[in-house]
Design an enzyme around this catalytic site. Structure first.
Site, short mmCIF file in Angstrom:
data_model
loop_
_atom_site.label_atom_id
_atom_site.label_comp_id
_atom_site.label_asym_id
_atom_site.label_seq_id
_atom_site.Cartn_x
_atom_site.Cartn_y
_atom_site.Cartn_z
N HIS A 330 -3.55 18.03 64.68
CA HIS A 330 -3.24 17.04 63.36
C HIS A 330 -2.81 15.57 63.78
O HIS A 330 -2.68 15.00 64.92
CB HIS A 330 -1.91 17.58 62.75
CG HIS A 330 -0.54 17.50 63.45
ND1 HIS A 330 0.07 16.54 63.87
CD2 HIS A 330 -0.05 18.61 64.53
CE1 HIS A 330 1.24 16.98 64.75
NE2 HIS A 330 1.02 18.22 65.21
N CYS A 349 1.78 21.81 69.54
CA CYS A 349 0.65 21.41 68.70
C CYS A 349 -0.21 19.99 69.38
O CYS A 349 0.66 19.46 70.38
CB CYS A 349 1.10 20.83 67.39
SG CYS A 349 1.37 22.23 66.42
#
Length: 435
Positions: A330, A349
């Site tokens: 992301h 992440c």
């Protein structure tokens, strides 16, 4: 020379692959393949030559009975024992070149493939070629092998012989570099996938994302990965959709360990960070109606969701791929962190510096072409999910060096994984100096 199939016979003592060795001779009619009239054949000499130089493949020759073979090879009374050792050596090294040295001894599926390799070597009369064919086909593996050969061949003749004999000691020049290369060769041998022709490759220690198409890098971006105590996992998946202006559903572990103590002291934390509180049915609750001091790790009946926007922790773009770790690729609202060389800051992440550029590329298939759909939703600051017509394979891996453009690049072993592989590679009793 007829091979006995009695496992109690001393000739079968201390083999790496006893079951595979016995199975091979059962298939082969119990015939000798390395000796003729108790004398070694040219085929045996070919295998001995390969074993003598296994360090050029990042392996130690004494893991394959090399010293024992050399000691008894010309003793006729030891011909049967040497025959067995040579077969076990071939099967072992075929396994290790194809699958790595970790788990594969005495596993039937892999044993059978090594037996096939030996049968092909006998049919074709090419022992070395058959072993070469067991190696990974990855370009990166081949380049690292080149780097290893260069490192070994630049040593003095005396030091090179020590290295080929399996000496592991920091008094040998370039020893740390050689071990580093060998550890990463082992990683490539452990790859059990054939990569797609077009894919995303993320190397965690390099903090980079690259898009490959037909072995050519088409796109590259810096990334941020997980901290050593919240590591980004290695995995294979496919990116199926892109979320524009996504929500961030905060993982419960982060809520309990990091946010709850803050919320119990500062009730404005949620408002300042644009968090919504949801009940178990997904209904939004009033933030000021909750007494956070009643909540604990054992009692937390709500969830947190950060609203979309440029201040969202996921940034304005999220790439979704199926995985059991609930991690994403992301955008981020903390762009300043990309200026740092070591970028291990996340909860696992992967934060991407060029998220918008990658989104355009995944939709259009061309690095320089922009997607009108993505541009429209980004301009409107409107939440939307775009499904990719062709999901993009993504491989997240951990390699601490690579060889490209005649240069070896080393990366920080941020998760301290090298030494564990080195101990398996060189045996735990052998000094390991990789750091």
């Amino acid at each position: 020379m007829t091979i006995p199939l009695d496992t109690t016979d001393i000739v079968f003592h201390s083999l790496n692959n006893l079951r595979a060795t016995l199975h091979f001779y059962a298939l082969n009619g119990r015939k000798s393949i390395w000796f003729n009239n108790n004398k070694p054949t040219l085929r045996a000499d070919s295998l001995r030559s390969f074993l003598r130089n296994t360090r050029y493949y990042g392996l130690l020759r004494n893991n394959y009975h090399y010293e024992s073979i050399e000691r008894i090879i010309y003793q006729p009374e030891e011909a049967l024992r040497c025959e067995i050792l040579l077969t076990d050596a071939f099967l072992s090294i075929a396994n290790d070149l194809k699958y790595g040295r970790r788990l594969y001894k005495d596993s039937a599926p892999h044993d059978s493939l090594s037996i096939v390799a030996l049968q092909q070597a006998l049919e074709q009369g090419r022992v070395k070629k058959s072993l070469h064919e067991q190696e990974p086909a990855f370009t990166e593996y081949r380049l690292l092998k080149t780097a290893l050969q260069i490192a070994i061949d630049t040593l003095t003749a005396e030091t090179r012989q020590l290295l080929l004999a399996g000496v592991i000691h920091d008094s040998i020049a370039t020893q740390k570099e050689i071990q580093l290369i060998e550890v990463n060769l082992e990683r490539w041998r452990r790859e059990n996938l054939t990569y797609a022709s077009r894919y995303i490759f993320i190397n965690i220690p390099a903090f980079t994302l690259q898009v490959y198409d037909a072995n050519k890098v088409m796109f590259e971006s810096r990334v941020i990965v997980g901290t050593p105590d919240k590591q980004t996992p290695e995995l294979s998946s496919s990116i199926e959709c892109i979320s524009i202006y996504p929500y961030w559903h905060v993982p419960q572990k982060i809520i309990i360990e990091e946010y709850l103590p803050i919320m119990q002291k500062d009730t404005t934390f949620l408002l300042r960070n644009n968090f919504e509180v949801l009940d178990r049915n997904g209904k939004i609750l009033r933030r000021d109606s909750i007494d956070w001091k009643q909540f604990s790790a054992n009692y937390f009946p709500v969830s947190l969701r950060q609203r979309e926007g440029v201040e969202n922790s996921l940034g304005v773009i999220k790439f979704t791929f199926d995985n059991p770790y609930a991690i994403y690729l992301h955008d981020t609202n903390a762009k300043r962190l990309f200026r740092n060389n070591v970028r291990a800051y996340s909860h696992g992440c992967i934060r991407l510096e060029k998220a918008e550029e990658l989104a355009h590329y995944l939709v259009t298939g061309k690095p320089e072409e922009r997607s009108k759909v993505i541009a429209r939703y980004l301009q409107q600051k409107k939440q939307h999910i775009i499904s990719l017509e062709d999901p993009m394979p993504i491989y997240i891996r951990y390699f601490t060096c690579e060889y490209a453009n005649a240069r070896l690049t080393k990366y920080t072993d941020i998760y301290r994984k090298d030494k564990a592989i080195a101990r398996l590679l060189y045996n735990s009793a052998t000094p390991v100096i990789v750091e």
